[in-house]
Design an enzyme around this catalytic site. Structure first.
Site, PDB file in Angstrom:
ATOM      1  N   SER A  44       0.835  -1.199   0.000  1.00  0.00           N
ATOM      2  CA  SER A  44       0.000   0.000   0.000  1.00  0.00           C
ATOM      3  C   SER A  44       0.878   1.261   0.000  1.00  0.00           C
ATOM      4  O   SER A  44       1.679   1.439  -0.904  1.00  0.00           O
ATOM      5  CB  SER A  44      -0.974  -0.045   1.181  1.00  0.00           C
ATOM      6  OG  SER A  44      -2.002   0.902   1.037  1.00  0.00           O
ATOM      7  N   ASP A  82      -9.287  -5.555  -4.743  1.00  0.00           N
ATOM      8  CA  ASP A  82      -8.730  -4.428  -3.997  1.00  0.00           C
ATOM      9  C   ASP A  82      -9.513  -3.166  -4.334  1.00  0.00           C
ATOM     10  O   ASP A  82      -9.496  -2.691  -5.472  1.00  0.00           O
ATOM     11  CB  ASP A  82      -7.252  -4.250  -4.374  1.00  0.00           C
ATOM     12  CG  ASP A  82      -6.550  -3.176  -3.548  1.00  0.00           C
ATOM     13  OD1 ASP A  82      -7.237  -2.334  -2.937  1.00  0.00           O
ATOM     14  OD2 ASP A  82      -5.310  -3.177  -3.533  1.00  0.00           O
ATOM     15  N   HIS A 106      -7.705  -5.637  -0.427  1.00  0.00           N
ATOM     16  CA  HIS A 106      -6.507  -4.862  -0.102  1.00  0.00           C
ATOM     17  C   HIS A 106      -5.849  -5.506   1.111  1.00  0.00           C
ATOM     18  O   HIS A 106      -6.183  -5.195   2.264  1.00  0.00           O
ATOM     19  CB  HIS A 106      -6.894  -3.414   0.188  1.00  0.00           C
ATOM     20  CG  HIS A 106      -5.739  -2.470   0.263  1.00  0.00           C
ATOM     21  ND1 HIS A 106      -4.944  -2.158  -0.820  1.00  0.00           N
ATOM     22  CD2 HIS A 106      -5.235  -1.745   1.308  1.00  0.00           C
ATOM     23  CE1 HIS A 106      -4.026  -1.289  -0.469  1.00  0.00           C
ATOM     24  NE2 HIS A 106      -4.173  -1.029   0.822  1.00  0.00           N
TER      25      HIS A 106
END
Length: 357
Positions: A41, A123, A157
């Site tokens: 991320s 995601d 995610h």
């Protein structure tokens, strides 16, 4: 967790780790050609920045889990680079070519670098399409045979693993701690991509080494970074040992800092299991919540989610002088031995802040 798989409960982590300085951990036997970085991320965006801007240092390569293009947030609102948006990579490509050899290391280095990219199809925080744009961007500079792009079907995610960890999130949900059993050993696969199948299998039992805490201050600190960070050092890489060790930097995502989720990123991602059997030190820089307001390329913002900076919040974050990149690079250079013994063959790229080390 069994044995010395150190579970660092936030209220009691000091009983498991000794507060040390990075200088005291330097073995003088870390191969400077072995340095790599990966991140998830915001840590993935940062890993791409480090891998491109400091390609002379991260010679073994860089890996991006659920991240996006280098320089994505400078000439467009950073939110365009999130939530399955459609950011442009044209201006970032122009910038990269203009900065090559000046604000960043020569892009020619990327032909020799191993690059790993992973994203989940579900995601909804960054998005598969945005991560795909990173691959498109790097295809202008890297050899196709050196780039691996992995798509995890149905994964949200999350930093993917293939084991269950205490307190982890479901694979199909984008929720803290953003670490999930998706049936895919992300840490192992990225390390094998960098270092090859010659890596020994990951450990299955108690770890031989220790997770040490160290002060992330002074030249190792920056606004938005915590006062304490961590490093895993296998027994064979500790003082008095003769092993030549590798170094990997593992960067967490927003909200995944130790103060928020405890040791989950340090332990549950699986990096240490591979490091333990392969004479590899793993560095875990840490962010912290910063509610101050700072000018960014997208306006005045705070860092209330404790993200690594890829939006120009703490300086020119896509250049080598970016505060977060400088601090991480200083950590790396300290571990590989800037104060190395006389006659050492260790080479370092020339940086404007070299004399600080």
């Amino acid at each position: 967790m069994a044995g010395r798989l150190l579970y660092l409960a936030s209220a009691a982590f000091a009983q498991y780790t000794a507060a040390v300085t990075l200088d005291s951990l330097t073995t003088h036997h870390v191969d400077p050609n072995s340095v790599s970085v990966s991140g998830f991320s915001s840590g993935g965006f940062m890993a791409a920045q480090l891998g491109v801007a400091y390609s002379e240092l991260f010679k073994a390569g860089f890996g991006v889990f659920a991240g996006g293009p280098y320089d994505c947030g400078r000439d467009q609102d950073f939110t365009t680079c999130l939530f399955n948006g459609t950011p442009s990579i044209e201006k970032p490509l122009v910038n990269m070519r203009s900065w090559s050899g000046h604000q960043i290391d020569c892009l020619c280095n990327l032909k020799q670098r191993k690059i790993y990219i992973q994203a989940g199809t579900a995601d909804d925080v960054v998005g598969l399409g945005i991560t795909t744009l990173l691959e498109d961007q790097l295809s202008h500079f890297a050899l196709p045979s050196n780039v691996r792009f992995v798509t995890s079907d149905g994964a949200a995610h999350a930093m993917p693993t293939d084991v269950d960890g205490q307190g982890n999130s479901p694979c199909d949900e984008s929720t803290l701690p953003y670490i999930a059993n998706c049936g895919y050993d992300g840490a192992g696969e990225v390390l094998k991509w960098f270092y090859g199948e010659r890596l020994k299998p990951r450990g299955q039992g108690p770890l031989s080494g220790d997770i040490f805490s160290f002060p992330q201050i002074g030249m190792l600190g920056a606004p938005g970074l915590a006062e304490t960070a961590f490093v895993y050092v296998p027994k064979k890489c500790q003082h008095g040992r003769r092993a030549v060790c590798r170094l990997h930097v593992a960067l967490h995502g927003c909200g995944m800092h130790f103060e928020q989720i405890g040791d989950k990123f340090l332990v549950n991602t699986g990096y240490n299991l591979w490091a333990d059997t392969n004479e590899m030190i793993v560095l875990y820089p840490q962010t912290t919540v910063d509610n101050g307001t700072y000018p960014t390329w997208s306006g005045n913002l705070s860092n209330s989610n404790a993200c690594f900076d890829w939006i120009g919040q703490y300086g020119e974050s896509d250049w080598k002088i970016g505060d977060h990149m400088r601090a991480i690079v200083n950590m790396v250079k300290t571990i590989i031995g800037r104060h190395s013994k006389p006659g050492s063959s260790i080479r370092h790229s020339t940086l404007p802040f070299d004399e600080e080390l």
